[in-house]
Design a protein around this motif. Sequence first.
Motif, mmCIF file in Angstrom:
data_model
loop_
_atom_site.group_PDB
_atom_site.id
_atom_site.type_symbol
_atom_site.label_atom_id
_atom_site.label_comp_id
_atom_site.label_asym_id
_atom_site.label_seq_id
_atom_site.Cartn_x
_atom_site.Cartn_y
_atom_site.Cartn_z
ATOM 1 N N ALA A 43 0.767 -1.375 0.077
ATOM 2 C CA ALA A 43 -0.005 0.135 0.061
ATOM 3 C C ALA A 43 0.852 1.239 -0.099
ATOM 4 C CB ALA A 43 -0.824 -0.057 1.300
ATOM 5 N N ALA A 44 2.024 1.323 0.809
ATOM 6 C CA ALA A 44 2.978 2.163 0.808
ATOM 7 C C ALA A 44 3.492 2.531 -0.564
ATOM 8 C CB ALA A 44 3.957 2.209 1.882
ATOM 9 N N LEU A 45 3.894 1.532 -1.280
ATOM 10 C CA LEU A 45 4.509 1.720 -2.577
ATOM 11 C C LEU A 45 3.536 2.433 -3.609
ATOM 12 C CD1 LEU A 45 6.862 -1.695 -2.734
ATOM 13 C CD2 LEU A 45 7.367 0.922 -2.222
ATOM 14 N N ILE A 46 2.554 1.821 -3.595
ATOM 15 C CA ILE A 46 1.690 2.183 -4.464
ATOM 16 C C ILE A 46 1.110 3.759 -4.279
ATOM 17 C CG2 ILE A 46 -1.026 1.793 -5.397
ATOM 18 C CD1 ILE A 46 -0.573 -1.192 -4.856
ATOM 19 N N ALA A 47 0.786 3.908 -3.032
ATOM 20 C CA ALA A 47 0.520 5.490 -2.553
ATOM 21 C C ALA A 47 1.413 6.309 -3.067
ATOM 22 C CB ALA A 47 0.156 5.474 -1.258
ATOM 23 N N TYR A 48 2.924 5.913 -2.949
ATOM 24 C CA TYR A 48 3.912 6.697 -2.978
ATOM 25 C C TYR A 48 3.978 7.097 -4.784
ATOM 26 C CZ TYR A 48 8.476 8.755 -3.625
ATOM 27 O OH TYR A 48 9.486 9.654 -3.845
ATOM 28 N N VAL A 49 3.745 5.966 -5.529
ATOM 29 C CA VAL A 49 3.748 6.211 -6.913
ATOM 30 C C VAL A 49 2.646 7.065 -7.433
ATOM 31 C CG1 VAL A 49 3.545 5.076 -9.021
ATOM 32 C CG2 VAL A 49 4.948 4.140 -7.511
ATOM 33 N N LEU A 50 1.348 6.780 -6.924
ATOM 34 C CA LEU A 50 0.234 7.631 -7.179
ATOM 35 C C LEU A 50 0.306 9.125 -6.821
ATOM 36 C CD1 LEU A 50 -2.558 4.964 -6.245
ATOM 37 C CD2 LEU A 50 -2.027 5.853 -8.516
ATOM 38 N N MET A 51 1.091 9.243 -5.635
ATOM 39 C CA MET A 51 1.405 10.868 -5.073
ATOM 40 C C MET A 51 2.260 11.346 -5.988
ATOM 41 S SD MET A 51 2.883 11.766 -1.359
ATOM 42 C CE MET A 51 4.502 10.832 -1.837
ATOM 43 N N VAL A 52 3.165 10.748 -6.423
ATOM 44 C CA VAL A 52 4.065 11.503 -7.287
ATOM 45 C C VAL A 52 3.423 11.669 -8.698
ATOM 46 C CG1 VAL A 52 6.108 10.915 -9.103
ATOM 47 C CG2 VAL A 52 6.549 10.297 -6.640
ATOM 48 N N ALA A 53 2.594 10.844 -9.313
ATOM 49 C CA ALA A 53 1.889 11.250 -10.395
ATOM 50 C C ALA A 53 0.792 12.249 -10.174
ATOM 51 C CB ALA A 53 0.931 9.818 -10.820
ATOM 52 N N THR A 54 0.318 12.318 -8.700
ATOM 53 C CA THR A 54 -0.603 13.378 -8.599
ATOM 54 C C THR A 54 0.216 14.907 -8.871
ATOM 55 O OG1 THR A 54 -1.965 12.047 -7.235
ATOM 56 C CG2 THR A 54 -2.127 14.363 -6.941
ATOM 57 N N VAL A 55 1.353 14.872 -8.140
ATOM 58 C CA VAL A 55 2.098 15.958 -7.993
ATOM 59 C C VAL A 55 2.462 16.588 -9.333
ATOM 60 C CG1 VAL A 55 4.222 17.096 -7.454
ATOM 61 C CG2 VAL A 55 3.001 15.837 -6.003
ATOM 62 N N VAL A 56 2.910 15.557 -10.289
ATOM 63 C CA VAL A 56 3.347 15.764 -11.730
ATOM 64 C C VAL A 56 2.158 16.333 -12.716
ATOM 65 C CG1 VAL A 56 4.303 14.942 -13.901
ATOM 66 C CG2 VAL A 56 5.417 14.453 -11.694
ATOM 67 N N LEU A 57 1.161 15.580 -12.333
ATOM 68 C CA LEU A 57 -0.057 15.841 -13.299
ATOM 69 C C LEU A 57 -0.637 17.447 -12.732
ATOM 70 C CD1 LEU A 57 -2.041 12.784 -13.451
ATOM 71 C CD2 LEU A 57 -1.047 14.121 -15.248
ATOM 72 N N GLY A 58 -0.482 17.739 -11.551
ATOM 73 C CA GLY A 58 -0.842 19.019 -11.199
ATOM 74 C C GLY A 58 0.012 20.310 -11.618
ATOM 75 N N ILE A 59 1.137 19.856 -11.696
ATOM 76 C CA ILE A 59 2.177 20.839 -12.250
ATOM 77 C C ILE A 59 1.651 21.128 -13.702
ATOM 78 C CG2 ILE A 59 4.497 21.373 -12.850
ATOM 79 C CD1 ILE A 59 5.131 20.134 -10.028
ATOM 80 N N VAL A 60 1.454 19.780 -14.195
ATOM 81 C CA VAL A 60 1.178 19.952 -15.843
ATOM 82 C C VAL A 60 -0.041 20.555 -16.054
ATOM 83 C CG1 VAL A 60 0.224 18.326 -17.832
ATOM 84 C CG2 VAL A 60 2.177 17.517 -16.578
ATOM 85 N N LEU A 61 -1.025 20.467 -15.426
ATOM 86 C CA LEU A 61 -2.051 21.301 -15.332
ATOM 87 C C LEU A 61 -1.975 22.892 -15.448
ATOM 88 C CD1 LEU A 61 -4.792 19.773 -12.973
ATOM 89 C CD2 LEU A 61 -5.239 20.036 -15.186
ATOM 90 N N ARG A 62 -0.826 23.469 -14.985
ATOM 91 C CA ARG A 62 -0.489 24.791 -14.962
ATOM 92 C C ARG A 62 0.409 25.120 -15.925
ATOM 93 N NH1 ARG A 62 -2.214 28.560 -12.051
ATOM 94 N NH2 ARG A 62 -0.329 29.460 -11.291
ATOM 95 N N MET A 63 0.719 24.325 -17.159
ATOM 96 C CA MET A 63 1.565 24.591 -18.115
ATOM 97 C C MET A 63 0.819 24.522 -19.271
ATOM 98 S SD MET A 63 4.620 21.776 -17.616
ATOM 99 C CE MET A 63 5.589 21.866 -16.181
ATOM 100 N N ARG A 64 0.752 25.675 -20.016
ATOM 101 C CA ARG A 64 -0.152 25.893 -21.155
ATOM 102 C C ARG A 64 0.245 25.181 -22.476
ATOM 103 N NH1 ARG A 64 -2.958 30.947 -21.422
ATOM 104 N NH2 ARG A 64 -2.725 32.183 -19.700
ATOM 105 N N TYR A 65 1.394 24.754 -22.749
ATOM 106 C CA TYR A 65 1.971 24.192 -23.805
ATOM 107 C C TYR A 65 1.609 22.669 -23.905
ATOM 108 C CZ TYR A 65 6.122 23.624 -20.834
ATOM 109 O OH TYR A 65 6.859 23.563 -19.651
ATOM 110 N N PHE A 66 1.052 22.023 -22.716
ATOM 111 C CA PHE A 66 0.775 20.762 -22.755
ATOM 112 C C PHE A 66 -0.587 20.665 -23.128
ATOM 113 C CE2 PHE A 66 4.319 19.774 -19.817
ATOM 114 C CZ PHE A 66 4.689 18.409 -20.316
ATOM 115 N N GLN A 67 -1.471 21.857 -23.318
ATOM 116 C CA GLN A 67 -2.747 21.642 -23.593
ATOM 117 C C GLN A 67 -3.007 21.660 -25.215
ATOM 118 O OE1 GLN A 67 -5.310 24.793 -21.761
ATOM 119 N NE2 GLN A 67 -3.976 25.071 -19.845
ATOM 120 N N ARG A 68 -1.645 21.777 -25.800
ATOM 121 C CA ARG A 68 -1.791 21.818 -27.447
ATOM 122 C C ARG A 68 -1.961 20.163 -27.770
ATOM 123 N NH1 ARG A 68 3.698 25.222 -28.567
ATOM 124 N NH2 ARG A 68 2.833 27.315 -27.670
#
Length: 213
Positions: A43-68
């Motif tokens: 559970a800890a390993l899965i939670a950590y991987v998902l947490m990293v993905a959450t942070v990265v996707l949150g940052i991607v949401l703030r980047m205009r050029y990914f919306q292309r």
Amino acid sequence: MTTLSLLLAHHAAAEAPIPGSPLDAYNRGIAYDTGVHKIARLAALIAYVLMVATVVLGIVLRMRYFQRSVNRSTVYGAHMTIALSALIFGALHGVTFLYQPVWQLSTADLLVPFAGGQQRIPVGLGVLGTELAIAVGCSVWLQQRLSYRRWLKFHQFGYLAYGLIWLHVFTVHPEPRHLNLVAIAVAGGALGCLLAFLIRALPSRSRLRHGPF
């Protein structure tokens, strides 16, 4: 104290079992449930991987050029779904220790940071980080009542939550501090979040032209 006594004390400290480990349970004559250990670790390993993905996707949401190339609503949906999954697996990881006799944790220890029990500071970091992440996630329902900028400032506490949980992972067990697959995954996740954050922080041509998103 003589030099020999100091050396013996240092050796004894170096050989001391990890608090909450099977050897610690054996030395103290307390039962250790290997099934609970496997569930908690997975559970800890899965939670950590998902947490990293959450942070990265949150940052991607703030980047205009990914919306292309990717629809913003798709990234937002993935961000929210993965964040909720990370919290679920993180909570499961914590609850399992209620059923591990050697840890001797109570419900209060899992709700109140640094309340006590085994490894008070590392466990407290994990509890505080998880509760902060839950608060950040729940703040989505207050977004319409707050101005967007105020909500965004609070939502950015998610970075702090990740940092606290990373410290929990790094300090609660020596495994991430040695060269192995878990250590590579923990370090790689932190590096990925840091790179994404730096890319977001550096000025891009889009933001220079249009201002902040």
